[in-house]
Design an enzyme around this catalytic site. Sequence first.
Site, PDB file in Angstrom:
ATOM      1  N   SER A  22       0.819  -1.253   0.141  1.00  0.00           N
ATOM      2  CA  SER A  22       0.066  -0.118  -0.042  1.00  0.00           C
ATOM      3  C   SER A  22       0.749   1.312  -0.263  1.00  0.00           C
ATOM      4  O   SER A  22       0.229   2.362   0.029  1.00  0.00           O
ATOM      5  CB  SER A  22      -0.986  -0.092   1.401  1.00  0.00           C
ATOM      6  OG  SER A  22      -0.009  -0.320   2.454  1.00  0.00           O
ATOM      7  N   HIS A 155     -38.631  23.387 -13.258  1.00  0.00           N
ATOM      8  CA  HIS A 155     -38.957  22.691 -14.635  1.00  0.00           C
ATOM      9  C   HIS A 155     -38.020  23.270 -15.343  1.00  0.00           C
ATOM     10  O   HIS A 155     -38.187  23.124 -16.518  1.00  0.00           O
ATOM     11  CB  HIS A 155     -40.478  22.599 -15.028  1.00  0.00           C
ATOM     12  CG  HIS A 155     -41.296  21.907 -14.059  1.00  0.00           C
ATOM     13  ND1 HIS A 155     -41.342  20.384 -13.588  1.00  0.00           N
ATOM     14  CD2 HIS A 155     -42.047  22.788 -13.163  1.00  0.00           C
ATOM     15  CE1 HIS A 155     -42.291  20.433 -12.440  1.00  0.00           C
ATOM     16  NE2 HIS A 155     -42.879  21.725 -12.440  1.00  0.00           N
ATOM     17  N   SER A 276     -11.801  26.900 -27.797  1.00  0.00           N
ATOM     18  CA  SER A 276     -12.188  25.561 -28.686  1.00  0.00           C
ATOM     19  C   SER A 276     -10.768  25.343 -29.673  1.00  0.00           C
ATOM     20  O   SER A 276     -10.561  26.510 -30.091  1.00  0.00           O
ATOM     21  CB  SER A 276     -13.528  25.580 -29.397  1.00  0.00           C
ATOM     22  OG  SER A 276     -13.384  24.836 -30.510  1.00  0.00           O
ATOM     23  N   LYS A 282     -15.405  30.382 -29.496  1.00  0.00           N
ATOM     24  CA  LYS A 282     -15.891  29.762 -28.198  1.00  0.00           C
ATOM     25  C   LYS A 282     -15.350  30.332 -27.163  1.00  0.00           C
ATOM     26  O   LYS A 282     -14.140  30.452 -26.885  1.00  0.00           O
ATOM     27  CB  LYS A 282     -15.869  27.908 -28.337  1.00  0.00           C
ATOM     28  CG  LYS A 282     -16.678  27.376 -29.329  1.00  0.00           C
ATOM     29  CD  LYS A 282     -18.164  27.501 -29.147  1.00  0.00           C
ATOM     30  CE  LYS A 282     -18.339  26.566 -27.871  1.00  0.00           C
ATOM     31  NZ  LYS A 282     -18.464  25.148 -28.135  1.00  0.00           N
ATOM     32  N   GLU A 289     -17.897  22.689 -15.639  1.00  0.00           N
ATOM     33  CA  GLU A 289     -18.143  21.227 -16.372  1.00  0.00           C
ATOM     34  C   GLU A 289     -17.360  19.990 -15.489  1.00  0.00           C
ATOM     35  O   GLU A 289     -17.699  19.105 -15.007  1.00  0.00           O
ATOM     36  CB  GLU A 289     -17.746  21.180 -17.691  1.00  0.00           C
ATOM     37  CG  GLU A 289     -18.859  22.080 -18.702  1.00  0.00           C
ATOM     38  CD  GLU A 289     -18.529  22.183 -19.992  1.00  0.00           C
ATOM     39  OE1 GLU A 289     -17.766  21.141 -20.535  1.00  0.00           O
ATOM     40  OE2 GLU A 289     -18.834  23.105 -20.476  1.00  0.00           O
ATOM     41  N   TYR A 316     -10.004  -6.959  12.018  1.00  0.00           N
ATOM     42  CA  TYR A 316      -9.272  -6.397  11.060  1.00  0.00           C
ATOM     43  C   TYR A 316      -9.218  -7.399   9.737  1.00  0.00           C
ATOM     44  O   TYR A 316      -8.999  -8.627  10.125  1.00  0.00           O
ATOM     45  CB  TYR A 316      -7.717  -5.994  11.327  1.00  0.00           C
ATOM     46  CG  TYR A 316      -7.319  -5.406  10.128  1.00  0.00           C
ATOM     47  CD1 TYR A 316      -7.248  -4.148   9.673  1.00  0.00           C
ATOM     48  CD2 TYR A 316      -6.309  -6.045   9.473  1.00  0.00           C
ATOM     49  CE1 TYR A 316      -6.657  -3.598   8.678  1.00  0.00           C
ATOM     50  CE2 TYR A 316      -5.593  -5.881   8.254  1.00  0.00           C
ATOM     51  CZ  TYR A 316      -5.830  -4.495   8.009  1.00  0.00           C
ATOM     52  OH  TYR A 316      -5.097  -4.069   6.771  1.00  0.00           O
ATOM     53  N   LYS A 324      -8.287   3.745   1.619  1.00  0.00           N
ATOM     54  CA  LYS A 324      -7.796   4.799   1.513  1.00  0.00           C
ATOM     55  C   LYS A 324      -7.690   5.803   0.213  1.00  0.00           C
ATOM     56  O   LYS A 324      -7.962   6.755   0.193  1.00  0.00           O
ATOM     57  CB  LYS A 324      -6.263   4.421   1.885  1.00  0.00           C
ATOM     58  CG  LYS A 324      -5.729   4.366   3.186  1.00  0.00           C
ATOM     59  CD  LYS A 324      -4.623   3.699   3.554  1.00  0.00           C
ATOM     60  CE  LYS A 324      -4.486   2.965   4.936  1.00  0.00           C
ATOM     61  NZ  LYS A 324      -5.417   1.662   4.965  1.00  0.00           N
TER      62      LYS A 324
END
Length: 462
Positions: A22, A155, A276, A282, A289, A316, A324
């Site tokens: 790990s 809506h 873009s 653009k 996003e 355990y 993790k």
Amino acid sequence: MNLWGGRFKDKINRSFLDFSASIEFDYKLAEHDVNCTKAWTISLAAAGIISELELEEITNGLYAVAEEIKTNSFEFMPGDEDIHTAVERRLVEIVGPAGGKIRTGRSRNDQVATDLRLFTMEQLNDIDYGLRALIEALLDKAENLMGVIIPGHTHLQHAQPVLLSHLLMAFVHMIMRDRKRVKNAYIHTDCMPLGSGALAGTGIEIDRMQLAGQLGFERVSENSIDAVSDRDFVGDTLYTLSMIMVHLSRLAEQVILWCSQEFAMVRLADAWATGSSLMPQKKNPDAAELVRGKTGRVVGSLMSILTVMKGLPLSYNRDLQEDKEGLFDAIETVLGCLHVIERTVDTMEFDRERAAQLVAGGFITATDLADYLVGKGIEFPQAHRIAGEIVVYCLDKGKELKDLALREFKPFSELFEEDVGQWLDVEASLCRRNMIGGTDPVEVSKSIKAARDALERKSESL
Ligand code: ARG
């Protein structure tokens, strides 16, 4: 080196070692592992397991290890299965075999649970700091844009006029709730498993309350079997982080809609937008996003820990090592998203003229029209129908409600009077909604102030 060779004749298979190690991710616990070990060493000395001289040597050795970790000069070795092994291996290299005494009475099971709790508590503080910064950015915007009226949606259709500040405050309220959840997750995490040993407790005479105080824990675990296998705090934290991401994603979506040419209400700062590679015109809201998109991985980590925990026998099991990566990734993701969305909100510019243009259309005060008739004594269902018929009339004529003259209202109901024009004014509409939590400007100002005061009151760490 590994910590368990005696019982084995053969060496561990190399590919299995790689599979089970790990260290690639739990190196993040290094600082906490060293602190945990320092505190444990003091307990060992108090219990007479190590001498004062050994305590001093080991403590100095641990300071040296900590320094190497801090300065990135700590060298991981091929056999370092996990961070606990790596720290012990290095300590023994520095102070000699006495360094190995730190393992007395302690297991990696109570150790890793303690390290991970310390790490989580520290990170929850950072998350809370990020939430506060975002609340501040939203409050600043809500204050600066006070008085701007926008169409509120249900809506995604024009519904009723609202103050833009009222809408921004909706996000403030979500994030204020998130802060409470962070605090709650912190309280659940703030409990020390150390001293639980592998599962049955430790045979060493230690004062666990004192040990806890030294490590900054408020409480100690009360059942050693539960303590080494309990990862509820990871679940609580990941749920908290998931809710934060759900809120950030909704805020991101709002920004994305506002930036579209159809809404055209917001201009993003150049520094927080992208272009873009093909279309020269653009300007894309990629930051928002990405925040929206990254929600999936945080919620995924929550699903992951719940699935890992389900059906685990006590106590355990190595499955728990899977706690993790999801947690680390979620924390890093949320911290990054909080920063990006805070900067986006702080630097975006709102188009007040566009808001005025939008709020002037869409029969946004049709509900008020029905309420007007209710005020003149009609039952709401009938008032609702009449208002609906007037909307149809407007659609036929290509008019808005506010363009209608009294004589155009009259055929629908004799109860219409000269005051209807004033009644349909959007500001008047807002001011009538002056209950607690309504969009009336006085109420919204009060709510901004209350949120500001709460932020100042709760600005200390968790
Ligand atoms: N890397 C392990 C984990 O994260 C440490 C504990 C190992 N304990 C054990 N009994 N093998 O859970």
